[in-house]
Design an enzyme around this catalytic site. Structure first.
Site, PDB file in Angstrom:
ATOM      1  CB  CYS A   1       8.544  -4.758   4.454  1.00 25.57           C
ATOM      2  SG  CYS A   1       6.551  -4.620   4.357  1.00 25.57           S
TER       3      CYS A   1
ATOM      4  CD  GLU B   1       4.882  -7.048   7.113  1.00 23.05           C
ATOM      5  OE1 GLU B   1       5.875  -6.839   6.358  1.00 23.05           O
ATOM      6  OE2 GLU B   1       4.176  -5.919   7.403  1.00 23.05           O
TER       7      GLU B   1
HETATM    8  C1  UN1 Z   1       5.679  -2.159   5.094  1.00 22.23           C
HETATM    9  O1  UN1 Z   1       6.492  -1.906   4.545  1.00 22.23           O
HETATM   10  O2  UN1 Z   1       5.946  -2.719   6.499  1.00 22.23           O
HETATM   11  O3  UN1 Z   1       2.150  -2.635   0.239  1.00 22.23           O
HETATM   12  C2  UN1 Z   1       4.055  -1.986   4.712  1.00 22.23           C
HETATM   13  C3  UN1 Z   1       2.739  -1.468   0.813  1.00 22.23           C
HETATM   14  C4  UN1 Z   1       2.263  -0.642   2.054  1.00 22.23           C
HETATM   15  C5  UN1 Z   1       2.504  -1.439   3.184  1.00 22.23           C
HETATM   16  C6  UN1 Z   1       3.944  -1.445   3.603  1.00 22.23           C
HETATM   17  N1  UN1 Z   1       0.529  -0.797   1.683  1.00 22.23           N
HETATM   18  O4  UN1 Z   1       3.612  -1.105   0.256  1.00 22.23           O
END
Ligand code: UN1
Length: 510
Positions: A295, A261
Site C-alpha cells: 500500500c 488502512e
Molecule cells: C502494507 O502494504 O499494507 O511501510 C503495509 C511499509 C511496511 C508496511 C506496508 N512497513 O511499507
C-alpha cells in the site's frame, strides 16, 4: 516446488488439506492456496461457515472475560514469548510468505521482523498504558481517565502483508486485553494459519487459550458476518478503498468502531538539489519492492525539470538490471505478482497510460522467467506527456508501475502530489532545509499524507510511528505511537472524596 517448512506445524492444523489438485473449489468448502511463482497449488484450507463463525465468536466472548482480568504486564509477558517464537520461526515463516504471496526472501523475513518489532513494542507498552490525572474544578474531587479493554477486535487483512499487519493489530490488542478475530485474505491463508498458530500455541501453553482466533472464509459470507457483528466493537481492516468504503458504512451503521488502512497512491518528489544516487536507489525499492504490491509502494514520481532526464535515465538503467524470478532464489529482486487479476490490471493500466499520451520508458510487458509458469510482470516506468495530464495515475494499480512527471516549482510539485484521492505515504528528496520544511510545513500546506519522508522512499515504515493515511486511505492509525488507544475504551472518572455534594459549573441545587 517449495513446500511450507514442517517446523510451522501446518500439517497439524485441522483446516489444512495436503495434496490438493487445485480443482477443489469453493463448493467443497476448501480454498486452495496457489504459489504465484509456479501457478501450482500449495495446499488447501477448510473454510469457516456461518456456524463455525458463530461458535468462534461465542467462545471468544468467554476468552475475553478471562483475558481482560489478566494484568496488563502479564499479558505483555505472553506477547514477549510470542515475539521470541516468531524470532525462532522467522525464516520458515518468511519463506512461507515467499511461497504463498511471492515476496522475495529478504522481504518475507523482513515482514516477520516487523511483527517481532511490534511485539517488543507491545511488551513495553504493557507496562506503560496509563491514563491522565486531570485537575478538578471542585475541592476534594479527583478526575482521572483510565483505559479499559475493548472486547473482540476483528482484523481483516490483505494478501500483501499476511503476517505483519495482523501483528500490528494483534500484539497491541493483546496487551490491551482484547481478543483478536482474524480474517485473512483467501490469497494467503497458509501464512495466516502458521502465524496465528504460533500466537495461539504460546498463549495456550501459558494458560490463556483462545486469545488469538482465526476465521478463514469468503468476504461475502464470513467478512459480512464479522463487520456487521455487534459483538465485535472494533473492525480493523486493510485493503482497497472500495472495500473500506463498504466496511466503514456497515460498521458505522451499527455505531461500531473502524480502523481503516486502505489504498495509497504514493509519490516521491525529487528536487533540483537532491542526492540523485540516494533518490534513485530509494525510489527503485519503493516502486519495484514487493513487486509494487505494498500500500506504500511508490506509484508517482515528480522530478524537477532540470534533472528529469538524468534521473529517469538512472532509474531506467537500474530497472534493466533487476532480476525477476523465483522469490526464494538468491539475487531475485522482483518475484511474481499475486495472480492473473493483477496481470490484467497491469496490462490495462499500461494500455490506458499509452492512450493518454504516456511513454513507456522501460518495462511494460509480461515477464516470463525461465521455467516458471506463475504471474510475472516487468517493472515499468511511464513518462507522462508534457501537459502532466495522465488520469490513470490517479488510480492505484497494485503492480510495479511508476508514472513520472516534471515540475518547475516546489509548490507545483506538492500540489500535484496531493492531487489524488488517497493520502497514505509521500516523500521528498532534497538537500535544502527550506524545501524540506515546505514539504512538512506545520501549517498543513505541505504533504497531505499520513506518512511523510525526507530523503527516504515511501515504503518501509518502522513500527514506532503511527501507520496510516488520510482521505480515501481511511484515516486509521496502526502500530506505534498512541495507536493502541483504538484498542481500548476510555473512561473519565471523577471521585468525590469529600463529604459534600458539589455540582460542576457552580450549579446550586438546594
Ligand atoms: C502494507 O502494504 O499494507 O511501510 C503495509 C511499509 C511496511 C508496511 C506496508 N512497513 O511499507
Amino acid at each position: 516446488m517449495h513446500t511450507p517448512h514442517e517446523s510451522l506445524g501446518l500439517e497439524q492444523d485441522p483446516r489444512y488439506v495436503a495434496n490438493v489438485t487445485g480443482r477443489e473449489g469453493l463448493e467443497s468448502g476448501i480454498e486452495v492456496s496457489v504459489n504465484p511463482t509456479t501457478g501450482e497449488p500449495i495446499a488447501g484450507v477448510r473454510l469457516d461457515t456461518a456456524e463455525t463463525y458463530e461458535r468462534t465468536i461465542v467462545e471468544a466472548q468467554d476468552s475475553f472475560k478471562m483475558w481482560r482480568s489478566v494484568p496488563a504486564p502479564v499479558r505483555g509477558e505472553v506477547v514477549r514469548r510470542i515475539g521470541e517464537e516468531m524470532r525462532r520461526l522467522r525464516e520458515p515463516l518468511g519463506e512461507l510468505e515467499s511461497i504463498e504471496v511471492g515476496k522475495i526472501r529478504a522481504e518475507g523475513i523482513g515482514e516477520v521482523q516487523e511483527t517481532i518489532d511490534i511485539a517488543d513494542y507491545a511488551v513495553g507498552l504493557s507496562r506503560m498504558i496509563g491514563g491522565r490525572t486531570i485537575p478538578s474544578e471542585r475541592p476534594a474531587h479527583r478526575m482521572m481517565e483510565q483505559w479499559l479493554p475493548l472486547g473482540l477486535v476483528g482484523v481483516v487483512t490483505a494478501f500483501n502483508f499476511p503476517n505483519a499487519v495482523w501483528g500490528w493489530n494483534a500484539m497491541l490488542a493483546a496487551v490491551c486485553g482484547d481478543v483478536t478475530i482474524w480474517k485473512p485474505s483467501l490469497l494467503a491463508p497458509l501464512t495466516a494459519m502458521a502465524t496465528n498458530a504460533i500466537a495461539d500455541r504460546v498463549a495456550t501453553e501459558m494458560g490463556y487459550p483462545g486469545v488469538f482466533r482465526l476465521v478463514i472464509g469468503t468476504d461475502d459470507e464470513i467478512g459480512e458476518l464479522l463487520i456487521a457483528d455487534r459483538r465485535v466493537p472494533l473492525i480493523s481492516a486493510t485493503g482497497s478503498c472500495g472495500m473500506g468504503r463498504h466496511v466503514g458504512q456497515v460498521v458505522a451503521g451499527r455505531l461500531g468502531r473502524c480502523l481503516l488502512e486502505l489504498g495509497g497512491n504514493n509519490a516521491v518528489i525529487v528536487d533540483k538539489d537532491a542526492d540523485l544516487d540516494l533518490a534513485t536507489k530509494s525510489t527503485v525499492f519503493g516502486s519495484v519492492g514487493t513487486a509494487g504490491q505494498r500500500c506504500t509502494s511508490t506509484r508517482r514520481l515528480y522530478v524537477h525539470r532540470s534533472i528529469a532526464d538524468e534521473l529517469v535515465g538512472r532509474m531506467a538503467r537500474a530497472y534493466e538490471t533487476i532480476t525477476i524470478g523465483d522469490p526464494l532464489a538468491e539475487g531475485t529482486l522482483v518475484g511474481p505478482v499475486i495472480g492473473q487479476r493483477t496481470v490484467d490490471a497491469f496490462r490495462s493500466a499500461i494500455a490506458k497510460a499509452r492512450e493518454q499520451g504516456g511513454e513507456v520508458v522501460v518495462g511494460g510487458e509480461i515477464a516470463e522467467p525461465e521455467g516458471l509458469d506463475g504471474w510475472f510482470v516487468q517493472p515499468t516506468i511511464i513518462r507522462a506527456p508534457a501537459s502532466n495530464e495522465l488520469p490513470i495515475s490517479k488510480e492505484e494499480t497494485f503492480a510495479p508501475i511508476l508514472y513520472v512527471f516534471t515540475y518547475d516549482t516546489i509548490d507545483e510539485a506538492i500540489e500535484m502530489q496531493n492531487s489524488v484521492d488517497q493520502g497514505l505515504s509521500s516523500a521528498i528528496f532534497t538537500e535544502s532545509i527550506r524545501t524540506c520544511e515546505r514539504f512538512l510545513n506545520p501549517d498543513g500546506s505541505g504533504s497531505d499524507c499520513g506518512l511523510a519522508y525526507v530523503n527516504l522512499g515511501t515504503s518501509g515504515a518502522e513500527i514506532g510511528g503511527a501507520f496510516g493515511g488520510e482521505k480515501d486511505t481511511g484515516g486509521g492509525r496502526e502500530a506505534g505511537s498512541d495507536s493502541w488507544k483504538a484498542y481500548m475504551r476510555r473512561q473519565s472518572c471523577t471521585i468525590n472524596f469529600g463529604g459534600e455534594l458539589r455540582l460542576a459549573q457552580g450549579i446550586r441545587f438546594e
